[in-house]
Design an enzyme around this catalytic site. Structure first.
Site, PDB file in Angstrom:
ATOM      1  N   CYS A 129       0.814  -1.218   0.000  1.00 39.60           N
ATOM      2  CA  CYS A 129       0.000   0.000   0.000  1.00 39.60           C
ATOM      3  C   CYS A 129       0.850   1.273   0.000  1.00 39.60           C
ATOM      4  CB  CYS A 129      -0.942   0.004   1.191  1.00 39.60           C
ATOM      5  SG  CYS A 129      -1.869  -1.525   1.324  1.00 39.60           S
ATOM      6  N   HIS A 271      -3.126   6.878   2.728  1.00 39.14           N
ATOM      7  CA  HIS A 271      -3.622   5.584   2.277  1.00 39.14           C
ATOM      8  C   HIS A 271      -4.953   5.313   2.990  1.00 39.14           C
ATOM      9  CE1 HIS A 271      -4.133   1.459   1.448  1.00 39.14           C
ATOM     10  NE2 HIS A 271      -3.694   1.013   2.616  1.00 39.14           N
ATOM     11  N   ASN A 301     -10.390  -0.247   0.843  1.00 36.30           N
ATOM     12  CA  ASN A 301      -8.934  -0.137   0.742  1.00 36.30           C
ATOM     13  C   ASN A 301      -8.507  -0.661  -0.631  1.00 36.30           C
ATOM     14  OD1 ASN A 301      -6.174  -0.584   0.894  1.00 36.30           O
ATOM     15  ND2 ASN A 301      -6.232  -1.344   3.004  1.00 36.30           N
TER      16      ASN A 301
HETATM   17  O1  UT7 Z   1      -3.701  -1.558   3.682  1.00 35.48           O
HETATM   18  C1  UT7 Z   1      -2.891  -2.313   4.494  1.00 35.48           C
HETATM   19  C2  UT7 Z   1      -2.961  -1.844   5.875  1.00 35.48           C
HETATM   20  N1  UT7 Z   1      -4.109  -2.431   6.515  1.00 35.48           N
HETATM   21  C3  UT7 Z   1      -4.620  -1.859   7.574  1.00 35.48           C
HETATM   22  O2  UT7 Z   1      -4.179  -0.807   7.942  1.00 35.48           O
HETATM   23  C4  UT7 Z   1      -5.687  -2.556   8.318  1.00 35.48           C
HETATM   24  C5  UT7 Z   1      -5.503  -2.296   9.785  1.00 35.48           C
HETATM   25  N2  UT7 Z   1      -6.451  -3.016  10.661  1.00 35.48           N
HETATM   26  C6  UT7 Z   1      -7.746  -2.709  10.727  1.00 35.48           C
HETATM   27  O3  UT7 Z   1      -8.237  -1.843  10.035  1.00 35.48           O
HETATM   28  C7  UT7 Z   1      -8.559  -3.382  11.778  1.00 35.48           C
HETATM   29  O4  UT7 Z   1      -7.700  -4.104  12.644  1.00 35.48           O
HETATM   30  C8  UT7 Z   1      -9.631  -4.356  11.219  1.00 35.48           C
HETATM   31  C9  UT7 Z   1     -10.740  -3.568  10.559  1.00 35.48           C
HETATM   32  C10 UT7 Z   1      -9.010  -5.313  10.242  1.00 35.48           C
HETATM   33  C11 UT7 Z   1     -10.260  -5.140  12.355  1.00 35.48           C
HETATM   34  O5  UT7 Z   1     -10.829  -4.261  13.313  1.00 35.48           O
HETATM   35  P1  UT7 Z   1     -10.546  -4.467  14.867  1.00 35.48           P
HETATM   36  O6  UT7 Z   1     -11.340  -3.473  15.580  1.00 35.48           O
HETATM   37  O7  UT7 Z   1      -9.078  -4.483  15.058  1.00 35.48           O
HETATM   38  O8  UT7 Z   1     -11.199  -5.884  15.121  1.00 35.48           O
HETATM   39  P2  UT7 Z   1     -10.504  -7.183  15.704  1.00 35.48           P
HETATM   40  O9  UT7 Z   1      -9.671  -7.830  14.665  1.00 35.48           O
HETATM   41  O10 UT7 Z   1      -9.883  -6.875  17.034  1.00 35.48           O
HETATM   42  O11 UT7 Z   1     -11.789  -8.085  15.960  1.00 35.48           O
HETATM   43  C12 UT7 Z   1     -12.784  -7.722  16.937  1.00 35.48           C
HETATM   44  C13 UT7 Z   1     -13.933  -8.697  16.829  1.00 35.48           C
HETATM   45  C14 UT7 Z   1     -13.491 -10.149  16.833  1.00 35.48           C
HETATM   46  O12 UT7 Z   1     -14.455 -10.902  17.528  1.00 35.48           O
HETATM   47  P3  UT7 Z   1     -14.190 -11.407  19.031  1.00 35.48           P
HETATM   48  O13 UT7 Z   1     -12.955 -12.257  18.951  1.00 35.48           O
HETATM   49  O14 UT7 Z   1     -13.973 -10.160  19.831  1.00 35.48           O
HETATM   50  O15 UT7 Z   1     -15.425 -12.142  19.384  1.00 35.48           O
HETATM   51  C15 UT7 Z   1     -13.545 -10.532  15.383  1.00 35.48           C
HETATM   52  O16 UT7 Z   1     -13.748 -11.910  15.185  1.00 35.48           O
HETATM   53  O17 UT7 Z   1     -14.630  -8.479  15.611  1.00 35.48           O
HETATM   54  C16 UT7 Z   1     -14.738  -9.728  14.908  1.00 35.48           C
HETATM   55  N3  UT7 Z   1     -14.724  -9.454  13.492  1.00 35.48           N
HETATM   56  C17 UT7 Z   1     -15.828  -9.216  12.776  1.00 35.48           C
HETATM   57  N4  UT7 Z   1     -17.119  -9.176  13.130  1.00 35.48           N
HETATM   58  C18 UT7 Z   1     -18.022  -8.904  12.160  1.00 35.48           C
HETATM   59  C19 UT7 Z   1     -13.637  -9.369  12.658  1.00 35.48           C
HETATM   60  N5  UT7 Z   1     -14.055  -9.098  11.415  1.00 35.48           N
HETATM   61  C20 UT7 Z   1     -15.400  -8.996  11.462  1.00 35.48           C
HETATM   62  C21 UT7 Z   1     -16.384  -8.734  10.502  1.00 35.48           C
HETATM   63  N6  UT7 Z   1     -17.675  -8.686  10.894  1.00 35.48           N
HETATM   64  N7  UT7 Z   1     -16.085  -8.493   9.210  1.00 35.48           N
END
Ligand code: UT7
Length: 398
Positions: A129, A271, A301
């Protein structure tokens, strides 16, 4: 002791040097829209979760007839129209992408041919990215050294092809699209003022798309557990922490190199990964979030394409004026990150401008000839092979 001048002083004072200005810009996105509600039918997710955790509402998905090169080509053609540059004037084409059509030939070579840019060198650049900012800096250095005059830098991605559509933590984030800029040498001070390019390969396993060429595919750490060939893997929360740390640091470093401060910045084009990352960077830098361009609600993204797409939209919305200082900042797989300061040197977007009529017609003729020339060459090779076989000659003897 004579203190070395900052890059910005050199650029501003006009030292008879060469400066790389953005003189054209263009974007292309597929027509097909995939909304959060559509995704609810594919993985266990909800529109509410996606919107509140990422800021994304919908993204574009390439059709079977679209590709990284075809989207990049359309973006480049628009940028050439704005710049009023002929394909034969291009010296260098760089395509920043993580989703090339082939390992080789590069998407850049495919675009070079389809433009009819017969005097251009072309290569793809892999910095995930951050790739677009890396590409603009490579072109800037080549222009400033005097080795080239005109470069086209493209960020183009078909992320939908490398997503694991069963992994809700990644498939909801990405979209397809392309953006391009034309950079030209000028004696007018300004253009790219400074850049900071960085990498930390110790985080390679945080964000990856494994492909051929690993030392030992069966043992590769990339392929352990959830890492799958040709599919994206991301440790979202770790990448999130990394991104919020490096955005602020690299912007300040690039501004320092340019001899500027945050007060001098008109607009940051970051980005587009997550609205919360942009908000957190704005808070850390104590900058109003309105000074950051954000369009990920509509495109998600798009990796290397996100910065040039956001730039094009900011220009279209009249958010960029002549002499504005802009900051580009990218971060992603590698891990890589990059920030760049530019002084916008051309008048704001000229509504509907598509260059002089004659040059426009010459560009169209060049695209037409390239398309038909390629077909004719392929038909010629097929006829040759067929004739040789009929005459019982081996191709090698010929
Ligand atoms: O371009 C390259 C660079 N990429 C980035 O910069 C991405 C950076 N990361 C992010 O934007 C975020 O970390 C994400 C959007 C990918 C994830 O958000 P988060 O707030 O960090 O969520 P998490 O991974 O900590 O997950 C929280 C909860 C989990 O459930 P439990 O374990 O708490 O029960 C996940 O399983 O949200 C759940 N979860 C979802 N729920 C519904 C993860 N993805 C989803 C989903 N829908 N799509």
């Amino acid at each position: 002791m004579v203190m070395p001048k900052s890059e910005r002083d050199l650029a501003r004072n006009g030292d008879g040097g060469i400066y790389a200005h953005v003189v054209g810009w263009g974007m292309a996105v597929p027509d097909m829209i995939l909304t959060n509600h559509d995704l609810e039918a594919i993985v266990e997710t909800s529109d509410e979760w996606i919107r509140t955790r990422t800021g994304i509402t919908e993204r574009r998905i390439a059709s079977e007839r679209e590709s990284t090169a075809s989207l990049g080509l359309r973006a480049a053609q628009r940028a050439l129209d704005i710049a009023d540059v002929l394909p034969t004037e291009i010296d260098l084409i760089i395509v920043a992408t993580s989703t090339p059509e082939n390992i080789f030939p590069s998407a850049a070579s495919l675009i070079q041919h389809r433009l009819g840019a017969v005097k251009a060198g072309a290569f793809d650049l892999s910095a995930a990215c951050s790739g677009f900012v890396y590409g603009v800096e490579m072109a800037n250095q080549a222009i400033r050294s005097g080795s080239i005059t005109t470069a086209v830098v493209i960020g183009s991605e078909t992320m939908s092809r490398i997503l694991d559509w069963q992994d809700r933590s990644t498939c909801i984030l990405f979209g397809d699209g392309a953006g391009a800029v034309v950079l030209r040498a000028s004696n007018t001070p300004g253009g790219v003022l400074s850049a900071v390019l960085r990498s930390d390969g110790s985080g390679a396993d945080m964000l990856s798309i494994p492909t051929v060429g690993s030392e030992d595919l069966s043992n590769s750490y990339f392929l352990a557990s959830e890492h799958r060939m040709f599919k994206m893997y991301m440790n979202g929360s770790e990448v999130f922490k990394f991104a919020t740390r490096v955005i602020g640091e690299s912007i300040l470093e690039a501004l320092h190199k340019a001899g500027l401060t945050l007060n001098d910045v008109s607009l940051v084009v970051p980005h587009q990964a997550n609205a919360r990352i942009i908000q957190s960077a704005a808070r850390a830098l104590k900058l109003d979030v309105d000074r950051f361009v954000s369009n990920l609600d509509r495109y998600g993204n798009t990796s290397a394409a996100s910065i040039p797409i956001a730039l094009c939209e900011a220009i279209e919305q009249g958010r960029i004026k002549e002499n504005d200082n802009l900051v580009f900042v990218g971060f992603g797989g590698g891990l890589t990150w990059a920030a760049m300061v530019l002084q916008w040197g051309v008048p704001p977007a000229i509504e509907g401008f598509a260059g002089s009529r004659i040059k426009r017609q010459r560009r169209r003729a060049s695209y037409f000839l390239a398309r038909w020339g390629m077909r004719l060459q392929r038909w010629g090779r097929t006829i040759n092979r067929f004739t040789n076989r009929l005459l019982g000659r081996s191709e090698q003897k010929d």
